[in-house]
Design an enzyme around this catalytic site. Sequence first.
Site, short mmCIF file in Angstrom:
data_model
loop_
_atom_site.label_atom_id
_atom_site.label_comp_id
_atom_site.label_asym_id
_atom_site.label_seq_id
_atom_site.Cartn_x
_atom_site.Cartn_y
_atom_site.Cartn_z
N CYS A 187 0.84 -1.22 0.00
CA CYS A 187 0.00 0.00 0.00
C CYS A 187 0.87 1.26 0.00
O CYS A 187 0.49 2.28 -0.57
CB CYS A 187 -0.89 0.01 1.24
SG CYS A 187 -1.53 -1.60 1.68
N ASP A 217 -2.69 -3.63 7.20
CA ASP A 217 -3.89 -4.31 7.71
C ASP A 217 -4.04 -5.71 7.14
O ASP A 217 -4.51 -6.62 7.84
CB ASP A 217 -5.13 -3.46 7.42
CG ASP A 217 -5.38 -2.50 8.57
OD1 ASP A 217 -4.47 -1.73 8.90
OD2 ASP A 217 -6.48 -2.55 9.16
N CYS A 271 -2.22 2.97 3.37
CA CYS A 271 -2.94 1.88 4.03
C CYS A 271 -4.01 2.40 5.02
O CYS A 271 -4.02 3.57 5.38
CB CYS A 271 -1.94 0.97 4.72
SG CYS A 271 -2.60 -0.65 5.10
N ASP A 272 -4.85 1.49 5.46
CA ASP A 272 -6.12 1.83 6.12
C ASP A 272 -6.06 2.93 7.17
O ASP A 272 -6.92 3.80 7.20
CB ASP A 272 -6.68 0.59 6.83
CG ASP A 272 -7.14 -0.48 5.86
OD1 ASP A 272 -6.83 -0.38 4.65
OD2 ASP A 272 -7.79 -1.43 6.31
N LYS A 273 -5.09 2.86 8.07
CA LYS A 273 -5.10 3.80 9.19
C LYS A 273 -4.40 5.11 8.86
O LYS A 273 -4.41 6.04 9.67
CB LYS A 273 -4.44 3.17 10.43
CG LYS A 273 -5.08 1.87 10.86
CD LYS A 273 -6.54 2.04 11.19
CE LYS A 273 -7.24 0.72 11.44
NZ LYS A 273 -7.34 -0.16 10.27
N CYS A 308 -5.19 -2.18 -1.20
CA CYS A 308 -6.09 -3.26 -1.57
C CYS A 308 -7.18 -2.72 -2.49
O CYS A 308 -7.75 -1.65 -2.24
CB CYS A 308 -6.72 -3.87 -0.32
SG CYS A 308 -5.50 -4.59 0.78
N GLU A 336 -9.92 -6.66 13.14
CA GLU A 336 -10.84 -6.86 12.03
C GLU A 336 -10.97 -8.36 11.78
O GLU A 336 -9.99 -9.08 11.80
CB GLU A 336 -10.32 -6.19 10.76
CG GLU A 336 -10.34 -4.69 10.84
CD GLU A 336 -9.88 -4.03 9.55
OE1 GLU A 336 -9.38 -4.74 8.66
OE2 GLU A 336 -10.02 -2.81 9.47
N SER A 348 -13.46 -6.07 8.31
CA SER A 348 -12.67 -5.38 7.30
C SER A 348 -13.57 -4.71 6.29
O SER A 348 -14.72 -5.09 6.09
CB SER A 348 -11.79 -6.42 6.61
OG SER A 348 -11.38 -5.94 5.36
FE1 FES Z 1 -3.18 -1.65 3.13
FE2 FES Z 1 -5.28 -3.24 2.48
S1 FES Z 1 -3.48 -3.74 3.61
S2 FES Z 1 -5.00 -1.13 2.10
#
Ligand code: FES
Length: 566
Positions: free
Chosen positions: A53, A85, A126-128, A198, A452, A478
């Site tokens: 990511c 994640d 990435c997510d966070k 992702c 998650e 997730s």
């Molecule tokens: Fe980073 Fe899915 S692991 S966006």
Amino acid sequence: MENDPRRSRSRVTVDGPERAPHRSMYRAMGLTDADFRNPFVGVANLATEVTPCNFHLDQVAREVKTGIREAGGTPIEFPAITVSDAIAMGHQGMKGSLISREIIADSIEVVTFAEGFDALVAVGGCDKNLPGILMAAVRLNIPTVVLYGGTMMPGVFQGKAVSVEDVFEAVGAHAAGRIDDAELDALERAACPGPGTCGGLFTANTMGTLVETLGMARLGTSAVPAMHPDRAARAREVGQQVMATLDSNIRPKDIITLKSLENAVRVAAALGGSTNAVLHLMAIAGEAGIAITLEDFDRISRETPHIGNLKPGGEYLMAHLHEAGGVPLILRRLMDAGLLHEDVLTITGKTLGEEVRNYPLPDSELASRVVYPVEKPLHPDGALAILRGNVAPDGAVLKLTDPSGQVQFTGPARVFDGEEAAFQAISAGRVQSGDVVVIRYEGPKGGPGMREMLSVTAAIIGQGHVSDVAMVTDGRFSGATRGPMVGHVAPEAWVGGPLALIRDGDRITIDSQKRQITVDLTAEELEARRAAWQRPAPRYTAGALAKYQRLFSSASLGARTTLGES
Ligand code: FES
């Protein structure tokens, strides 16, 4: 230049004879007299090798810095952490994920505060990343532009576009004997063809969409895939933009308001975005001192047609959204239907309405397949529902990914203390059609870190239970999760919430139309069980996990670290 109001912060660190040591330190890194006369712009670069990511973000940050220099600023780059994640998923490591959001926010805040930057660009993936960046931006309240690093391109497997979500679900199918080793191996090698986040409208891409909606990113930057040839030019424009934002002295708290947050909730609901958006938007609002409640999410979702045909609930990936017109396409659709506040300010000094209405959308035949017209939505209501009831007196979040747009489910509870126990039972085929899988002690404090449950939900799907097994948890699910799944149950089991009192066989009902989640137990029975309940021993008594366990607020408040709320 000495009185340049844009240098009100950096002046303190580099001007005057007493700051000779400071300049000396900067000269050691190649800065010149000309650099000292320009505003200092912090460039928070969340590049890392822990996840694809963010793998490419050094290149992105380099272009941003070029843009800053071109526009008369002095860029100073610094890092912040990231947890992957996907790679943290399915084991104890995921407990670090939500904690990482707080550390990202804290570290950007602390570095920017200590170094006295005049403005900020933050580059994340990435997510966070984007939630942490936005939390820091609000705390610092200096001119800030956010740049999302972009999505991964789709993998291709057996002629179809695939992402890592397909690999998670294939693990369940493999455990159930529905695919063999060779097929799992071939999919694993095909699903993730290079850097980027992702691929579906999971949490990172949802937050990328929302950062544009909020007006904190340049319009049209988020949906550009990580490896797209346009990304370098867009990044350079962001560097130039932050100097213009600094010139106009537009600050995050001018942009992040109740109205812009309502727009973000609207877009999340319209797209069927990740339920983590609820948690993150509440945390950002909390940092800004803006009162937005779970009821606001539910109200807006009820008033919003679901138009995003994006995975996990739909058919397309973020790269397809880029081809179709990107985030401006979504905003334009909702704006034309009168569903967005157009008069909110953005980083350019223009309103969101001015920006979106002047954005050239491509003439793409994909557009109406990826984002349905508001008049012909996938479902008349948005994809987020806030449930309450005697299982979740303080609220829980349901994502409506079922083709019917609703969930009506009653079944016996199968109770597990923690993710691993649930995953093993599901993978061994010990969960039956009709069951409600309850996973508890996974909340912000109980986990800690609100893991998650993608491995669990993917295993449920992989076993062939697409909509005939439900899950209820005080953890999260997730952005890639689909099926009848309820998360963020509050109060969580760790603080004695009702989830702690449920036993195998109790009948749980999830009713999206009534917005209820209930268990068929009387108040007296729940009280009697509560009197006998004992909190389990904490899993961690020292280190970061123990520290954050003490500081996390309830999921119903965004699970951010606070010194006050519990
Ligand atoms: Fe980073 Fe899915 S692991 S966006």
